[in-house]
Design an enzyme around this catalytic site. Structure first.
Site, PDB file in Angstrom:
ATOM      1  N   ARG A 150     -32.711  96.784   1.338  1.00 24.76           N
ATOM      2  CA  ARG A 150     -32.702  97.455   2.635  1.00 24.76           C
ATOM      3  C   ARG A 150     -33.729  98.580   2.585  1.00 24.76           C
ATOM      4  NH1 ARG A 150     -30.502  93.590   4.247  1.00 24.76           N
ATOM      5  NH2 ARG A 150     -28.549  93.402   5.433  1.00 24.76           N
ATOM      6  N   GLU A 181     -37.312 100.619  10.540  1.00 25.21           N
ATOM      7  CA  GLU A 181     -37.527  99.188  10.747  1.00 25.21           C
ATOM      8  C   GLU A 181     -37.069  98.806  12.152  1.00 25.21           C
ATOM      9  OE1 GLU A 181     -35.559  95.232   8.872  1.00 25.21           O
ATOM     10  OE2 GLU A 181     -36.492  96.568   7.402  1.00 25.21           O
ATOM     11  N   HIS A 202     -39.296  91.701   7.171  1.00 27.51           N
ATOM     12  CA  HIS A 202     -37.875  91.389   6.943  1.00 27.51           C
ATOM     13  C   HIS A 202     -37.617  89.894   7.173  1.00 27.51           C
ATOM     14  CE1 HIS A 202     -33.542  93.188   7.033  1.00 27.51           C
ATOM     15  NE2 HIS A 202     -33.589  92.048   6.366  1.00 27.51           N
TER      16      HIS A 202
END
Length: 316
Positions: A228, A256, A275
């Site tokens: 993460r 993000e 991602h």
């Protein structure tokens, strides 16, 4: 009361769903497919903006299971306070290992062998030769040795590494070797040529990779984050990248999505993918198998797999 199951995949597309519940399709649309109060088994939409997946939770007064399709559950935790005791939260262990491990290997090889430089040189019509680091003979440190961390090591095994070191929350022994506790991390960092982050985001791991962590990494080392974004202190990482001492391959960032004007895009030695560790052709068949298995267990009153916590027991 109707026993509704909310699925983010159209139920007619999932082969083998057990009969009995009323299956409703909801993948984050503004309108709910039914009354959230009637939902007993809720599968959270996958890869949606923050807040989408938890929106129906305050009204899910009958829900017994919240099932994510991601390995991480940090995006769901804020919504659990709305639920009564006894609700089981399950993650998607077994769904993302192959895809995430593949991307991890791709990021490592692309960074070491200079693939981004070659792509830019190709755009210019430039033949860019020279020596590059190999993965062979390197020391790799995997921080977060769960199922994804183990899958990453499986794919690293043929590459003639000098050593793989493993770190997890608690010490244990595996078939491949010892797993060190987090308390050993500072002593392992100086020896690692490649540091792979595959740890869940918790209060313990938030900004685990801070200025001190990065300072302990050896000159020329590569940091790979498939965990993460918030596991890494972005400001501290930028400071190291700007000096050229370290390089980084990041599938996740903080913030993000990364804003177009963020300096991380242009930081020296940074390779960024948006991602995409999980969403591949391998996702859907594995996700569907997980849901069918979990729903069968649920309807047969058998123990569920992948239970991370039960409300009232561990989250207060």
């Amino acid at each position: 009361m109707t026993a509704d199951v909310w699925l983010p995949i159209p139920p007619e597309d999932i082969e083998g769903l057990p009969q009995g519940p009323n299956y409703l399709f909801w993948n984050g649309a503004e309108e709910f497919p039914g009354d959230p109060a009637d939902c007993v088994f809720y599968v959270v939409p996958y890869m949606k903006p923050a807040g989408v997946g938890v929106r129906p939770l305050p009204d899910m007064r009958s829900v017994q299971v919240v099932q994510t399709l991601s390995a991480g559950i940090d995006h769901v935790l804020p919504g659990l306070r709305h639920l009564g005791p006894g609700v089981r939260l399950c993650n998607a262990r077994g769904v993302h290992e192959a895809s995430t491990a593949e991307l991890t290997l791709a990021l490592i090889l692309a960074s070491l062998r200079g693939i981004p430089d070659f792509v830019r040189a190709q755009d210019r019509g430039e033949w860019l030769g020279g020596f590059r680091p190999a993965l062979a003979d390197k020391n790799v440190l995997i921080v977060g040795y769960g199922s994804i961390g183990a899958a990453i090591e499986d794919r690293l095994a043929p590459f003639e590494l000098a050593r793989v070191a493993r770190v997890a929350r608690s010490e244990r022994t595996t078939a491949r070797g010892p797993v060190h506790p987090l308390t050993d991390l500072s002593g392992l960092l100086p020896e690692a040529d490649v540091v792979v982050l595959s740890t869940p985001l918790t209060e313990t791991t938030r900004h685990l990779v801070d200025a001190d962590f990065l300072a302990r990494m050896k000159d020329g080392a590569l940091l790979v984050n498939v965990a993460r974004g918030a596991v890494v202190d972005t400001k501290a990482l930028l400071a190291e990248l700007e000096t050229g001492r370290l390089s980084a391959a990041l599938d996740v960032t903080d913030p993000e999505p990364l804003p177009a004007d963020h300096p991380l895009w242009r930081a020296p030695g940074a390779l960024i993918s948006p991602h995409v560790g999980g969403p591949t052709s391998a996702f859907l068949p594995r996700a569907e198998r997980l849901l069918v298995n979990q729903l069968r267990r649920f309807l047969n009153r058998e123990p569920l797999g992948n239970v991370i916590l039960t409300t009232g027991a561990t989250d207060g």
